[in-house]
Design a protein around this motif. Structure first.
Motif, PDB file in Angstrom:
ATOM      1  N   UNK A 147       0.852  -1.190   0.000  1.00  0.00           N
ATOM      2  CA  UNK A 147       0.000   0.000   0.000  1.00  0.00           C
ATOM      3  C   UNK A 147       0.889   1.242   0.000  1.00  0.00           C
ATOM      4  N   UNK A 148       1.777   1.274  -0.951  1.00  0.00           N
ATOM      5  CA  UNK A 148       2.760   2.344  -1.111  1.00  0.00           C
ATOM      6  C   UNK A 148       2.601   2.905  -2.514  1.00  0.00           C
ATOM      7  N   UNK A 149       2.918   4.176  -2.648  1.00  0.00           N
ATOM      8  CA  UNK A 149       2.600   4.850  -3.910  1.00  0.00           C
ATOM      9  C   UNK A 149       3.585   4.574  -5.028  1.00  0.00           C
ATOM     10  N   UNK A 150       4.852   4.345  -4.696  1.00  0.00           N
ATOM     11  CA  UNK A 150       5.869   4.283  -5.743  1.00  0.00           C
ATOM     12  C   UNK A 150       7.030   3.409  -5.298  1.00  0.00           C
ATOM     13  N   UNK A 179       0.979   5.170 -10.661  1.00  0.00           N
ATOM     14  CA  UNK A 179       0.214   6.168 -11.423  1.00  0.00           C
ATOM     15  C   UNK A 179      -0.895   5.452 -12.186  1.00  0.00           C
ATOM     16  N   UNK A 180      -2.030   5.318 -11.570  1.00  0.00           N
ATOM     17  CA  UNK A 180      -3.140   4.564 -12.147  1.00  0.00           C
ATOM     18  C   UNK A 180      -4.410   5.412 -12.105  1.00  0.00           C
ATOM     19  N   UNK A 224       5.553   9.991  -8.941  1.00  0.00           N
ATOM     20  CA  UNK A 224       4.741  11.085  -8.391  1.00  0.00           C
ATOM     21  C   UNK A 224       4.487  12.174  -9.410  1.00  0.00           C
ATOM     22  N   UNK A 225       5.441  12.432 -10.287  1.00  0.00           N
ATOM     23  CA  UNK A 225       5.199  13.409 -11.352  1.00  0.00           C
ATOM     24  C   UNK A 225       4.111  12.919 -12.307  1.00  0.00           C
ATOM     25  N   UNK A 226       4.117  11.627 -12.598  1.00  0.00           N
ATOM     26  CA  UNK A 226       3.064  11.071 -13.454  1.00  0.00           C
ATOM     27  C   UNK A 226       1.698  11.205 -12.788  1.00  0.00           C
ATOM     28  N   UNK A 231      -3.619  13.870 -12.363  1.00  0.00           N
ATOM     29  CA  UNK A 231      -4.579  14.596 -11.540  1.00  0.00           C
ATOM     30  C   UNK A 231      -4.875  15.962 -12.143  1.00  0.00           C
ATOM     31  N   UNK A 232      -3.862  16.639 -12.679  1.00  0.00           N
ATOM     32  CA  UNK A 232      -4.099  17.921 -13.337  1.00  0.00           C
ATOM     33  C   UNK A 232      -5.057  17.789 -14.507  1.00  0.00           C
TER      34      UNK A 232
END
Length: 327
Positions: A147-150, A179-180, A224-226, A231-232
């Motif tokens: 359960x970690x982002x990257x 990044x999903x 995180x950039x992806x 999100x943008x």
């Protein structure tokens, strides 16, 4: 009486007697049917001709009655699916453990019958080594879903080391959440719950800081950039800047100043954390406007956990359509 008269009388008498005898004989004659049988005689019966023999019609086979032995072999029981071990970081914040429990309840609701167990890298029980040892003793197979982002130290070092310490266990590690689109759905929904509106997406004064824990691994910053770019796009082209609570730059305050320099003074903080904790609390405290809650038990995050599990088990996503409807 004269002689002729006597002669005539004699002839008439003879004729009468002849007629009587003929009537008696004719009365005894039966012109139709068999002759009358004597009382002691038996009428022989003729055998009936046999009808041609035909095979009886086949009827569908009935199921065996209770207690009746059949020769059909029972189908082999399917092999149990690997256990899904959801690996959280762990936190001294008591809300973190409760949040993980709620998330896993959603995962079980989406996939009834799947054995789902929590584990933590540190700070909270049950710890990952204990969970793996328990599964090895049970003879089970497992898939670890971080359960970690990257990618970072926990993903590239801690999880492989934990698996290597239990060689008897058949297990593998899934990819981090990454990044999903499902992750982006959860982030956008948390912002909306905090107060973000469609008018904010259209404003030239708004911006978002995407706050996360941070890592020295360059792959983590790239992921995180992806996520920030996705999100943008989801928010209609609003600028989203990734920021970190530790180990990497920019920090949340630095990202806020960078957006303000671009005229984005109405800035929100999106919490790219799976559960409440020290870093999530510190990041939210810097928000000049609104700060979203961590991802927590959001339904999209539960679907993403199953998506990562399925990719690790089969090499392709096997999540039902209802679970991936938001992609």
């Amino acid at each position: 009486m004269t002689e002729p008269d006597s002669t005539l009388a004699t002839a008439a008498g003879l004729l009468g007697r002849f007629t009587d005898q003929l009537g008696t004989q004719l009365g005894a004659v039966r012109p139709y049917g068999p002759p009358p049988r004597k009382p002691e005689e038996e009428v022989p019966t003729m055998p009936r001709p046999h009808a041609p023999r035909t095979a009886p019609a086949r009827t569908p086979r009935e199921p065996a009655a209770p207690g009746r032995t059949t020769h059909a072999r029972p189908a082999p029981a399917p092999a149990p699916r690997p256990v899904l071990v959801a690996v959280g970081h762990g936190s001294r914040d008591p809300r973190a453990r409760d949040t993980l429990a709620r998330l896993l309840r959603r995962v079980r609701e989406l996939r009834p019958g799947l054995d789902v167990r929590p584990a933590h890298i540190e700070l909270n029980a049950p710890l990952l080594p204990d969970v793996l040892a328990e599964l090895a003793a049970e003879g089970r197979e497992a898939v670890l879903v971080p359960l970690l982002l990257a990618p970072g130290h926990h993903v590239t070092h801690d999880l492989p080391a934990a698996l290597a310490a239990v060689p008897a266990l058949r297990a593998r590690a899934a990819e981090p959440l990454g990044a999903h689109p499902l992750l982006v759905e959860a982030l956008a929904d948390r912002l909306a719950l905090a107060g973000w509106t469609a008018a904010d997406s259209a404003s030239r004064a708004t911006g978002v800081v995407l706050a996360s824990a941070g890592s020295r691994d360059p792959r983590s910053a790239a992921t995180l950039r992806q996520i920030a770019d996705l999100l943008g796009e989801r928010l209609g082209g609003v600028p989203v800047v990734p920021a970190y609570a530790s180990a990497a730059a920019p920090t949340v305050p630095e990202a806020l100043r960078a957006l303000a320099a671009r005229g984005r003074h109405r800035t929100a903080v999106a919490s790219c954390f799976t559960a409440p904790g020290l870093f999530a609390t510190r990041s939210a405290a810097h928000a000049p406007w609104i700060a979203a809650e961590p991802l927590g038990d959001h339904p999209a995050l539960a679907r993403l956990v199953l998506h990562r599990y399925d990719r690790a088990v089969t090499g392709r996503p096997t999540v039902p359509v209802r679970e991936l409807a938001a992609i």
